[in-house]
Design an enzyme around this catalytic site. Structure first.
Site: not given
Ligand code: PAF
Length: 282
Positions: A32, A35, A151, A186, A188
């Site tokens: 999204h 990213h 995160d 997210s 989700r």
């Molecule tokens: O944050 C995430 O999307 C995941 O935890 C990661 C860092 C790609 C590891 O799978």
């Protein structure tokens, strides 16, 4: 842009790029705007001479809940388009069988930062994250890697892993990307019901109110309780935790003038959302 589906294809794609700055953005796909922002920051960091690698791998090992893994959105074709638009040079998109040997037996467990907040309610989750990120670091051998601050605990644990295992990579934390209504982006979010999607910006609103209260002297417990009550007043919402911790140790705030973190996780129906805000009190 090149796409590598196997470790060998990745090795071949990266061979001519060795010696340059290589910036890795690990993702689980369903990309999204958040990213896209990480990928664009990676492009900027790598510069014209450097190389950006994105991994798109839904890592089964970090899911403590089979239902969450099964319902995690997967959009590989759109992900490739997003990577291309953001100037990624190499996308690594392995299958679980490519990534893991069926008889794998090494566990990589961080034992301090992982015991609190999300780690307390998701046993094994951060061990799975450490394992896959470590493997990605070994495969890509990046000079730099970027992780989002949504995160926050994951970022802290990865920094600790890099420090404790002397992994030669610079870790960069990127600010949370939000929708216009304040909801942290997210993968989700697409699984929220329309009612819960409409109500979810309350997370950010309650964190902002909490920051104002805490920074003007309200006690941590009162601040956390107010966030909890606000979220639990929404139908179908169950708070997993609301905690105020030291932003570095993720444990109790023992030195109040240091940067703190107010972190929240809440179930909106069957979708678990997390968010956080940094706070300081002089
Ligand atoms: O944050 C995430 O999307 C995941 O935890 C990661 C860092 C790609 C590891 O799978």
């Amino acid at each position: 842009m090149q796409t590598a589906y196997s470790k060998e294809e990745l090795r071949v794609a990266l061979a001519p790029l060795r010696g340059r700055r290589i910036v890795l953005v690990p993702t689980m796909g369903a990309l999204h705007e958040g990213h896209a922002s990480l990928l664009s920051q990676a492009r900027e960091l790598a510069g014209a001479e450097g190389c950006v690698v994105a991994s798109v791998f839904l890592n089964p090992v970090q899911f403590d809940n089979a239902g969450d893994l099964a319902s995690y959105p997967q959009t590989p074709l759109q992900d490739l388009e997003t990577c291309d638009k953001c100037g990624v040079d190499v996308v690594f998109m392995p299958s679980p069988d490519t990534m893991y040997c069926s008889d794998r037996s090494i566990v990589l467990e961080e034992t301090h930062l992982s015991t609190v907040i999300c780690g307390a309610s998701r046993p094994g989750h951060f061990a799975g994250v450490c394992l896959v990120v470590n493997k990605l670091f070994n495969l890509v051998q990046p000079t730099d890697a970027i992780f989002g601050k949504k995160d926050y605990q994951q970022l802290a644990i990865i920094r600790r892993m890099v420090r404790d295992l002397d992994i030669p990579v610079r870790i960069h934390g990127a600010e949370i990307v939000r929708g216009d209504d304040g909801l942290a982006l997210s993968s989700r979010n697409v699984r929220l019901t329309p009612e819960h999607r409409a109500a979810a910006p309350a997370i950010r609103a309650s964190l902002l109110a909490a920051r104002a209260a805490y920074e003007s002297g309200t006690a941590a417990e009162i601040v956390c309780e107010a966030v909890k009550q606000k979220l639990e007043s929404i139908t179908g919402v169950r708070v997993d935790y609301v905690e105020l911790v030291d932003a570095t140790t993720l444990h109790d705030v023992s030195t109040p003038h240091r940067l703190s973190l107010l972190a929240v996780a809440a179930w909106f129906g069957n979708v678990r959302l997390i968010d956080n805000i940094e706070l300081s009190r002089s």
